[in-house]
Design a protein around this motif. Structure first.
Motif, PDB file in Angstrom:
ATOM      1  N   TRP A 157       4.545  -8.519  -1.220  1.00 46.12           N
ATOM      2  CA  TRP A 157       3.626  -9.228  -0.331  1.00 46.12           C
ATOM      3  C   TRP A 157       3.298  -8.404   0.907  1.00 46.12           C
ATOM      4  O   TRP A 157       2.213  -8.523   1.469  1.00 46.12           O
ATOM      5  CB  TRP A 157       4.220 -10.576   0.068  1.00 46.12           C
ATOM      6  CG  TRP A 157       4.561 -11.449  -1.100  1.00 46.12           C
ATOM      7  CD1 TRP A 157       5.735 -12.090  -1.335  1.00 46.12           C
ATOM      8  CD2 TRP A 157       3.719 -11.767  -2.217  1.00 46.12           C
ATOM      9  NE1 TRP A 157       5.685 -12.786  -2.512  1.00 46.12           N
ATOM     10  CE2 TRP A 157       4.459 -12.602  -3.079  1.00 46.12           C
ATOM     11  CE3 TRP A 157       2.425 -11.418  -2.580  1.00 46.12           C
ATOM     12  CZ2 TRP A 157       3.942 -13.094  -4.269  1.00 46.12           C
ATOM     13  CZ3 TRP A 157       1.906 -11.907  -3.775  1.00 46.12           C
ATOM     14  CH2 TRP A 157       2.661 -12.733  -4.592  1.00 46.12           C
ATOM     15  N   VAL A 158       4.227  -7.556   1.343  1.00 43.93           N
ATOM     16  CA  VAL A 158       3.929  -6.665   2.472  1.00 43.93           C
ATOM     17  C   VAL A 158       2.805  -5.712   2.089  1.00 43.93           C
ATOM     18  O   VAL A 158       1.850  -5.514   2.852  1.00 43.93           O
ATOM     19  CB  VAL A 158       5.192  -5.870   2.893  1.00 43.93           C
ATOM     20  CG1 VAL A 158       4.831  -4.812   3.929  1.00 43.93           C
ATOM     21  CG2 VAL A 158       6.248  -6.808   3.466  1.00 43.93           C
ATOM     22  N   PHE A 195       6.656   3.484   3.710  1.00 47.69           N
ATOM     23  CA  PHE A 195       7.964   4.153   3.617  1.00 47.69           C
ATOM     24  C   PHE A 195       8.079   5.302   4.610  1.00 47.69           C
ATOM     25  O   PHE A 195       9.111   5.489   5.247  1.00 47.69           O
ATOM     26  CB  PHE A 195       8.181   4.668   2.191  1.00 47.69           C
ATOM     27  CG  PHE A 195       9.563   5.201   1.951  1.00 47.69           C
ATOM     28  CD1 PHE A 195      10.601   4.343   1.643  1.00 47.69           C
ATOM     29  CD2 PHE A 195       9.826   6.567   2.039  1.00 47.69           C
ATOM     30  CE1 PHE A 195      11.889   4.836   1.422  1.00 47.69           C
ATOM     31  CE2 PHE A 195      11.101   7.070   1.824  1.00 47.69           C
ATOM     32  CZ  PHE A 195      12.135   6.194   1.512  1.00 47.69           C
ATOM     33  N   ARG A 196       6.983   6.057   4.769  1.00 48.47           N
ATOM     34  CA  ARG A 196       6.991   7.208   5.662  1.00 48.47           C
ATOM     35  C   ARG A 196       7.073   6.792   7.132  1.00 48.47           C
ATOM     36  O   ARG A 196       7.799   7.391   7.923  1.00 48.47           O
ATOM     37  CB  ARG A 196       5.733   8.047   5.432  1.00 48.47           C
ATOM     38  CG  ARG A 196       5.652   9.304   6.300  1.00 48.47           C
ATOM     39  CD  ARG A 196       4.432  10.143   5.954  1.00 48.47           C
ATOM     40  NE  ARG A 196       3.189   9.457   6.220  1.00 48.47           N
ATOM     41  CZ  ARG A 196       2.372   8.979   5.296  1.00 48.47           C
ATOM     42  NH1 ARG A 196       2.673   9.109   4.016  1.00 48.47           N
ATOM     43  NH2 ARG A 196       1.246   8.369   5.618  1.00 48.47           N
ATOM     44  N   PRO A 200      12.543   1.999   4.588  1.00 48.01           N
ATOM     45  CA  PRO A 200      12.737   0.895   3.625  1.00 48.01           C
ATOM     46  C   PRO A 200      12.647  -0.500   4.259  1.00 48.01           C
ATOM     47  O   PRO A 200      12.178  -1.438   3.632  1.00 48.01           O
ATOM     48  CB  PRO A 200      14.144   1.163   3.083  1.00 48.01           C
ATOM     49  CG  PRO A 200      14.361   2.628   3.283  1.00 48.01           C
ATOM     50  CD  PRO A 200      13.645   2.971   4.551  1.00 48.01           C
ATOM     51  N   LYS A 201      13.088  -0.625   5.521  1.00 49.67           N
ATOM     52  CA  LYS A 201      13.062  -1.947   6.155  1.00 49.67           C
ATOM     53  C   LYS A 201      11.642  -2.460   6.361  1.00 49.67           C
ATOM     54  O   LYS A 201      11.431  -3.665   6.530  1.00 49.67           O
ATOM     55  CB  LYS A 201      13.809  -1.925   7.484  1.00 49.67           C
ATOM     56  CG  LYS A 201      13.156  -1.070   8.560  1.00 49.67           C
ATOM     57  CD  LYS A 201      13.953  -1.116   9.842  1.00 49.67           C
ATOM     58  CE  LYS A 201      13.277  -0.307  10.961  1.00 49.67           C
ATOM     59  NZ  LYS A 201      14.064  -0.356  12.220  1.00 49.67           N
ATOM     60  N   GLY A 202      10.650  -1.549   6.330  1.00 54.34           N
ATOM     61  CA  GLY A 202       9.267  -1.979   6.479  1.00 54.34           C
ATOM     62  C   GLY A 202       8.802  -2.889   5.365  1.00 54.34           C
ATOM     63  O   GLY A 202       7.879  -3.691   5.549  1.00 54.34           O
ATOM     64  N   GLN A 273       1.788  -6.957   9.638  1.00 53.83           N
ATOM     65  CA  GLN A 273       0.669  -6.114  10.017  1.00 53.83           C
ATOM     66  C   GLN A 273       1.100  -4.655  10.132  1.00 53.83           C
ATOM     67  O   GLN A 273       2.245  -4.365  10.457  1.00 53.83           O
ATOM     68  CB  GLN A 273       0.087  -6.568  11.365  1.00 53.83           C
ATOM     69  CG  GLN A 273      -0.741  -7.825  11.276  1.00 53.83           C
ATOM     70  CD  GLN A 273      -1.365  -8.204  12.599  1.00 53.83           C
ATOM     71  OE1 GLN A 273      -2.023  -9.228  12.690  1.00 53.83           O
ATOM     72  NE2 GLN A 273      -1.184  -7.396  13.634  1.00 53.83           N
ATOM     73  N   PRO A 274       0.148  -3.722   9.890  1.00 51.67           N
ATOM     74  CA  PRO A 274       0.481  -2.308  10.051  1.00 51.67           C
ATOM     75  C   PRO A 274       0.650  -1.947  11.522  1.00 51.67           C
ATOM     76  O   PRO A 274       0.265  -2.700  12.417  1.00 51.67           O
ATOM     77  CB  PRO A 274      -0.745  -1.593   9.451  1.00 51.67           C
ATOM     78  CG  PRO A 274      -1.854  -2.576   9.596  1.00 51.67           C
ATOM     79  CD  PRO A 274      -1.225  -3.929   9.414  1.00 51.67           C
ATOM     80  N   LEU A 275       1.211  -0.787  11.769  1.00 52.88           N
ATOM     81  CA  LEU A 275       1.370  -0.294  13.125  1.00 52.88           C
ATOM     82  C   LEU A 275      -0.005  -0.038  13.742  1.00 52.88           C
ATOM     83  O   LEU A 275      -0.925   0.424  13.062  1.00 52.88           O
ATOM     84  CB  LEU A 275       2.171   1.013  13.135  1.00 52.88           C
ATOM     85  CG  LEU A 275       3.579   0.976  12.521  1.00 52.88           C
ATOM     86  CD1 LEU A 275       4.196   2.365  12.574  1.00 52.88           C
ATOM     87  CD2 LEU A 275       4.463  -0.009  13.248  1.00 52.88           C
ATOM     88  N   VAL A 276      -0.166  -0.336  15.013  1.00 50.82           N
ATOM     89  CA  VAL A 276      -1.396  -0.068  15.740  1.00 50.82           C
ATOM     90  C   VAL A 276      -1.090   0.999  16.781  1.00 50.82           C
ATOM     91  O   VAL A 276      -0.295   0.779  17.687  1.00 50.82           O
ATOM     92  CB  VAL A 276      -1.942  -1.343  16.415  1.00 50.82           C
ATOM     93  CG1 VAL A 276      -3.192  -1.022  17.209  1.00 50.82           C
ATOM     94  CG2 VAL A 276      -2.234  -2.409  15.368  1.00 50.82           C
TER      95      VAL A 276
END
Length: 329
Positions: A157-158, A195-196, A200-202, A273-276
């Motif tokens: 789902w992520v 992952f980069r 893994p916690k992402g 959400q992705p990093l901004v």
């Protein structure tokens, strides 16, 4: 001595363990395909990245943020506008963004959930309630099924959420930079990027909100069982009206459960959400809840509700119809 009469036939025969698994997966597959465009809209409305794309430049170069009516009724109108804009600006295929991970996630998620619930209620009933099902048995089975399902499928789902937010994330990043937008790939590209950049916690972002959302599945299953029992044919013939009642039970149960627990959906999307600009804005369940209310108001916890309801009600009806049909066959 006369032999006792055979037990009356029921519309739903006892299913084997694997049958719940197969029926649940097939139901989830059909429902996800039919309602995919609304899932894309819902994710974007839940995300804060969607709000950034509403920014436009005025003639003097200043930034203007259009005011959007913040009420649930307007959200239904807005859903139609977003579907139209995605179709025009991004192509019809964009209405099905994230469908790949959705199907990869839905099939095992629904299979696991229906398997865990269907078998869990039988085990709990036999071990703790003399073989009889009742409300607390359904509640317990649904809670266990929700926790198992959430833990097993959260990484999928992520990835799906990131894919559905691609267009808006790209626009937001390029609006603050003169560089050309990067070419955005598919699921495998997104997996490598997570992952980069996050490790893994992402892949387990939003898991706490998923556990909070176990309440939704618990309410849905329990209410569905009660409503289905009320609409069941007393003679066990399983006529057309029983099927209509089953569809109505599935839709009603999902509606009630969603309205009660919806804010966890928004919190979960924000956490995924992705990093901004390389920064993480939403860092935890409580922090996200407080930040959303402080910056956008409590009403934002119901962002995307219209698109979500337009998706989950027919989704639930299709899913449970296929599930029950396969079990009966």
């Amino acid at each position: 001595m006369s032999t006792p009469p055979p037990p009356p036939k029921t519309g739903l025969l006892p299913a084997k363990s694997w049958q719940h698994f197969v029926a649940g997966g097939a139901g989830g597959l059909c429902g996800a395909i039919v309602t995919s465009p609304f899932d894309v809209v819902k994710t974007r409305l839940q995300s804060s990245l969607f709000k950034h794309t509403a920014v436009s430049l005025a003639g003097n170069g200043s930034v203007v943020i259009p005011q959007r009516p913040n009420n649930i009724l307007y959200h239904f109108v807005e859903t139609g506008h977003i579907l139209r804009d995605i179709y025009r600006e991004e192509s019809p295929r964009a209405l099905f963004k994230g469908l790949g991970p959705t199907l990869v996630g839905v099939v095992p998620a629904r299979s696991i959930n229906f398997w865990a619930y269907g078998n869990g209620k039988q085990i709990i009933a036999h071990q703790f309630n003399n073989g009889h099902e009742n409300t607390w048995v359904h509640l317990s089975a649904a809670a266990v099924a929700g926790i198992i399902t959430g833990s097993a499928t959260n990484p999928i789902w992520v990835v799906k959420t990131r894919l559905q937010l691609e267009h808006h994330d790209q626009q937001h990043q390029t609006s603050s930079s003169s560089s050309k937008p990067k070419v955005i790939g598919g699921s495998w590209h997104t997996i490598k990027k997570i992952f980069r950049e996050e490790g893994p916690k992402g892949f387990y972002k939003g898991l706490s909100a998923s556990y909070l959302g176990v309440a939704e599945g618990t309410i849905q299953w329990t209410l569905y069982e009660r409503l289905k029992k009320l609409t069941k044919d007393p003679e066990g013939k399983g006529g057309a009206m029983e099927w209509v009642g089953m569809l109505a039970s599935a839709g009603t149960a999902k509606s009630v459960a969603t309205l009660i627990t919806y804010p966890h959906e928004v919190i979960r999307t924000r956490l995924r959400q992705p990093l901004v600009n390389g920064k993480v804005k939403y860092k935890g369940l409580v922090q996200t809840l407080r930040l959303v209310i402080a910056e956008e108001g409590a009403a934002s916890l119901y962002g995307g509700l219209s698109a979500h309801m337009m998706r989950v009600i027919p989704n639930a009806a299709v899913m449970f119809f296929v599930y029950e049909s396969i079990l009966r066959l």
